[in-house]
Design a protein around this motif. Structure first.
Motif, short mmCIF file in Angstrom:
data_model
loop_
_atom_site.label_atom_id
_atom_site.label_comp_id
_atom_site.label_asym_id
_atom_site.label_seq_id
_atom_site.Cartn_x
_atom_site.Cartn_y
_atom_site.Cartn_z
N SER A 81 0.83 -1.20 0.00
CA SER A 81 0.00 0.00 0.00
C SER A 81 0.86 1.24 0.00
N GLU A 82 0.41 2.21 -0.79
CA GLU A 82 1.10 3.49 -0.78
C GLU A 82 0.17 4.59 -0.33
N GLY A 83 -1.02 4.18 0.08
CA GLY A 83 -2.02 5.18 0.47
C GLY A 83 -1.63 5.91 1.73
N ARG A 84 -2.22 7.08 1.91
CA ARG A 84 -1.97 7.82 3.14
C ARG A 84 -2.62 7.12 4.31
N VAL A 85 -3.85 6.61 4.08
CA VAL A 85 -4.52 5.82 5.11
C VAL A 85 -4.99 4.52 4.50
N THR A 86 -4.34 3.44 4.92
CA THR A 86 -4.74 2.13 4.46
C THR A 86 -5.77 1.58 5.45
N GLY A 87 -6.98 1.35 4.96
CA GLY A 87 -8.02 0.82 5.84
C GLY A 87 -7.97 -0.70 5.85
N LEU A 91 1.89 10.09 18.02
CA LEU A 91 2.43 11.03 17.02
C LEU A 91 3.73 11.67 17.48
N LEU A 92 3.82 11.99 18.78
CA LEU A 92 4.99 12.70 19.28
C LEU A 92 6.22 11.81 19.39
N SER A 93 6.05 10.50 19.21
CA SER A 93 7.24 9.65 19.15
C SER A 93 7.83 9.65 17.74
N LYS A 94 7.28 10.50 16.87
CA LYS A 94 7.73 10.68 15.48
C LYS A 94 7.84 9.37 14.71
N PRO A 95 6.73 8.65 14.60
CA PRO A 95 6.76 7.37 13.88
C PRO A 95 6.79 7.59 12.38
N ARG A 96 7.25 6.59 11.64
CA ARG A 96 7.19 6.69 10.18
C ARG A 96 5.90 6.08 9.66
N LEU A 97 5.20 5.35 10.55
CA LEU A 97 3.92 4.75 10.20
C LEU A 97 3.10 4.72 11.49
N ASN A 129 0.85 14.25 8.27
CA ASN A 129 1.92 13.82 7.37
C ASN A 129 2.59 12.51 7.77
N VAL A 130 1.83 11.62 8.40
CA VAL A 130 2.32 10.29 8.74
C VAL A 130 1.38 9.28 8.08
N PRO A 131 1.91 8.33 7.29
CA PRO A 131 1.01 7.31 6.73
C PRO A 131 0.41 6.46 7.84
N MET A 132 -0.82 6.03 7.63
CA MET A 132 -1.50 5.30 8.68
C MET A 132 -2.10 3.99 8.16
#
Lengths: 231, 220
Positions: free
Chosen positions: B21-27, B146-152, B182-185
């Motif tokens: 998946s390259e989507g911003r939000v993968t459901g 979010l504040l742990s600065k995750p990449r996903l 701005n974090v993919p989910m």
């Protein structure tokens, strides 16, 4: 009020010193063992558990004698420690602390183990996903959450240590100023003619100390529990 | 870019899922028991696959063939649980700061302020989790991740434990998050309506298998 003599003070202070040192030294080992028993499955776990509880069921005189055989001057461990590190237990107050530590260990470990078992492990998972390495998870989540049990175990261990008699007198004898704790002082006084008054004073002191420890344990536990429930 | 191709046997249940998946939000959509939580736990590194690979942005996090398994705490993957899982012995501010401390990141005042504003949790900072409502707890959990600065960012039914009114209270924050953070989910849910609002891509899971994959229209 209580006209406590110098000799009695010596016994009281020695008891306190022995019990405090025994508790402080035993605590890290107690926490490590509690964690191991609560969290890990390994070969020989039930044997280890039984060995830890042994001082609770063995006659104290047997525990004291085994300590003498192991940690005495000619004992396997005692001889090594004396020759290489200069640490001597036999007939010293340090030996009294060792005996008290061993005797109180099962009581110290138990509440710690229960409180670690009661921790919601999903909180530790959450910490992991936030980037905490296992040892950081332990120190920032597990240990703070187990704090009520850790404190309760320390107070219980302390109370047991201050009242210990059988193993201590067997291992390090009953030397005033060196190994004569409140318990052994009372024992000596009861066997002395006219010792009743002094024995009575020490009995009152030990009752006050025991009650104080129990009240302190209760207070710590309640404060820590309140802290954990977000109040 | 997230590539998942894993197998895992859990008792009677077998999970075998493959998608990228390259989507911003993968459901991640499916009924309860379809294997959504197991799959997301494998992505997070909390569960180890029996076989397969997980790759994020070209970095291999799991590859059973070559024995690679990056532990959860080194993955930099944020996780918002259904039950929030805030640390009860820390106040809200300390909960929010936990990931930054554990990752030894320098304080980032700007991000801190932005996340607090985005989630509207500025007034809660000195409270304990025990004194928060379910919705507030979930917002703090979002901020903490979010504040742990995750990449996903993984979200496992973050609205699942809330009643309808609370869901409607949180949903707008999630939409803002998607558009501004701005974090993919990866967003797990069994609620099609929720995913229609949030997701950009859908992975449909049934009994441990991916049955369809594509845009939000597969949710019909």
């Amino acid at each position: 009020m209580l006209d406590i003599s110098a000799a009695e003070w010596t016994a009281i202070l020695l008891s306190l010193r022995v019990a405090v040192i025994a508790t402080l030294v035993a605590t890290p080992f107690g926490i490590a063992l509690a964690w191991l028993l609560a969290r890990k499955d390994f070969w020989g776990k039930s044997v280890l558990d039984a060995v830890v509880h042994l001082p609770l069921v063995l006659p104290p005189v047997v525990t004291g004698y085994l300590l003498l055989l192991t940690f005495g001057r000619r004992g396997l461990v005692g001889g090594f420690l004396a020759d290489h590190l200069g640490i001597v237990f036999a007939f010293r107050w340090t030996g009294a602390a060792l005996a008290c530590g061993v005797m109180s260990f099962p009581l110290l470990v138990r509440p710690m183990r229960l409180s670690i078992e009661a921790i919601d492990r999903r909180l530790e998972q959450a910490a992991e996903t936030l980037g905490a390495a296992p040892f950081k998870v332990f120190f920032t989540v597990t240990l703070p959450l187990a704090l009520p049990g850790v404190l309760a175990g320390m107070v219980l261990g302390f109370a047991k240590a201050i009242g210990e008699f059988g193993a201590t007198i067997t291992f390090v004898s009953n030397i005033p100023g060196e190994t004569q704790t409140i318990s052994s002082a009372i024992y000596s006084l009861i066997q002395t003619p006219d010792g009743d008054a002094a024995a009575g004073r020490l009995v009152i002191v030990s009752v006050v100390l025991a009650l104080g420890a129990l009240i302190a344990a209760e207070w710590f536990a309640r404060r820590a529990t309140a802290r954990l429930h977000g109040n | 870019m997230l590539r998942v191709d894993v197998e895992k046997q859990l008792g009677e249940f077998s999970l075998s899922a493959s998608f990228s998946s390259e989507g911003r939000v993968t459901g991640l959509f499916g009924a309860s028991g379809a294997g959504k939580s197991s799959l997301i736990n494998i992505i997070a590194g909390l569960l180890r696959p029996d076989r397969g690979t997980i790759v994020i942005d070209g970095e291999t996090l799991d590859d059973t063939a070559s024995g690679i398994h990056v532990p959860a705490w080194r993955r930099r993957i944020g996780y918002v649980f259904q039950d929030a899982r805030l640390f009860p012995h820390l106040d809200v501010a300390q909960n929010l700061d936990y990931g930054r401390r554990m990752n030894r990141l320098a304080p980032d005042r700007a991000q801190h302020a932005r996340v607090i504003e985005l989630l509207d949790i500025g007034t809660l900072l000195d409270r304990r989790p025990g004194k928060l409502s379910g919705g507030e707890r979930q917002r703090v959990a979002l901020g903490r991740a979010l504040l742990s600065k995750p990449r996903l960012l993984l979200l496992d039914e973050p609205l699942g434990a809330l009643d309808e009114a609370r869901k409607l209270e949180i949903l707008p924050y999630l939409v803002r998050l998607r558009d501004e953070a701005n974090v993919p989910m990866v967003y797990v849910s069994h609620d099609a309506a929720e995913l229609r609002q949030l997701a950009t891509q859908i992975v449909m899971l049934r009994q441990g298998r991916v049955t369809s994959f594509g845009g939000v229209k597969v949710l019909t």
